[in-house]
Design an enzyme around this catalytic site. Structure first.
Site, PDB file in Angstrom:
ATOM      1  N   LYS A  36       0.821  -1.223   0.000  1.00 33.15           N
ATOM      2  CA  LYS A  36       0.000   0.000   0.000  1.00 33.15           C
ATOM      3  C   LYS A  36       0.855   1.274   0.000  1.00 33.15           C
ATOM      4  O   LYS A  36       0.343   2.374   0.153  1.00 33.15           O
ATOM      5  CB  LYS A  36      -0.912   0.015   1.233  1.00 33.15           C
ATOM      6  CG  LYS A  36      -1.734  -1.243   1.394  1.00 33.15           C
ATOM      7  CD  LYS A  36      -3.129  -1.080   0.868  1.00 33.15           C
ATOM      8  CE  LYS A  36      -4.008  -2.251   1.166  1.00 33.15           C
ATOM      9  NZ  LYS A  36      -3.983  -3.305   0.188  1.00 33.15           N
ATOM     10  N   CYS A  37       2.140   1.115  -0.177  1.00 36.65           N
ATOM     11  CA  CYS A  37       3.071   2.248  -0.159  1.00 36.65           C
ATOM     12  C   CYS A  37       3.046   2.963  -1.510  1.00 36.65           C
ATOM     13  O   CYS A  37       2.837   2.344  -2.552  1.00 36.65           O
ATOM     14  CB  CYS A  37       4.481   1.716   0.137  1.00 36.65           C
ATOM     15  SG  CYS A  37       5.780   2.964   0.136  1.00 36.65           S
ATOM     16  N   GLY A  38       3.296   4.262  -1.488  1.00 40.27           N
ATOM     17  CA  GLY A  38       3.399   5.032  -2.729  1.00 40.27           C
ATOM     18  C   GLY A  38       4.552   4.562  -3.603  1.00 40.27           C
ATOM     19  O   GLY A  38       4.577   4.808  -4.809  1.00 40.27           O
TER      20      GLY A  38
END
Length: 159
Positions: A36-38
């Site tokens: 879910k990290c950019g």
């Protein structure tokens, strides 16, 4: 603390124990990941590196961690599905671990002791990358923002 990367082991997302000695003779890129990290689009670049160089004794090892802004909240099944379906990941992925603090996984304790970073040995964010040469020696640490494409020329020189 263990004195060699090859003395360490980790559990896969499927719950199997894997000895790092299984990767002896390969160049290895160890990465702490978060779906879910950019920076998660880096999974694509990591997979490209893996596919391009796996026949030249190179492997990427992914270690999910939920220590940065709760960006890996899922369980092993969620992580595996997201990595495979959203990013096409085929390189080995391991069980979710801590990369900082009192419960730091032994692999990250070892790598941080060998290769400090800007903030000392602490992992700053998801997608910090550690390159281990074919002799099992940690040689270079890459920042989270260093895209896999930028690592390719270094990798080619190491292979």
């Amino acid at each position: 603390m263990k004195t060699s990367f090859y003395e360490l082991e980790a559990e896969t997302l499927q719950g199997n124990k894997v000895k790092m000695s299984d990767y002896e003779g390969k160049a290895i890129l160890v990465v702490n990941t978060a779906t879910k990290c950019g920076l998660a689009p880096q999974f694509d670049g990591l997979e490209t590196l893996y596919q391009t160089y796996k026949d030249k004794d190179f492997v990427v090892l992914g270690f999910p961690s939920n220590q940065f802004a709760n960006q890996e909240p899922g369980n092993a099944k969620n992580i595996e599905e997201t990595c495979r379906i959203n990013f096409g990941v085929t390189f080995p992925m391991f069980a979710k671990i801590d990369v900082n603090g009192s419960n730091t996984h032994p692999i990250f304790k070892y790598l941080k002791s060998q290769l400090g970073g800007i903030f000392g040995s602490r992992i700053k964010w998801n997608f910090t990358k550690f390159f281990i040469d074919k002799n099992g020696k940690p040689v270079k640490r890459f920042a989270p923002t260093t895209k896999p494409e930028k690592i390719e020329s270094f990798l080619k020189n190491q292979l």
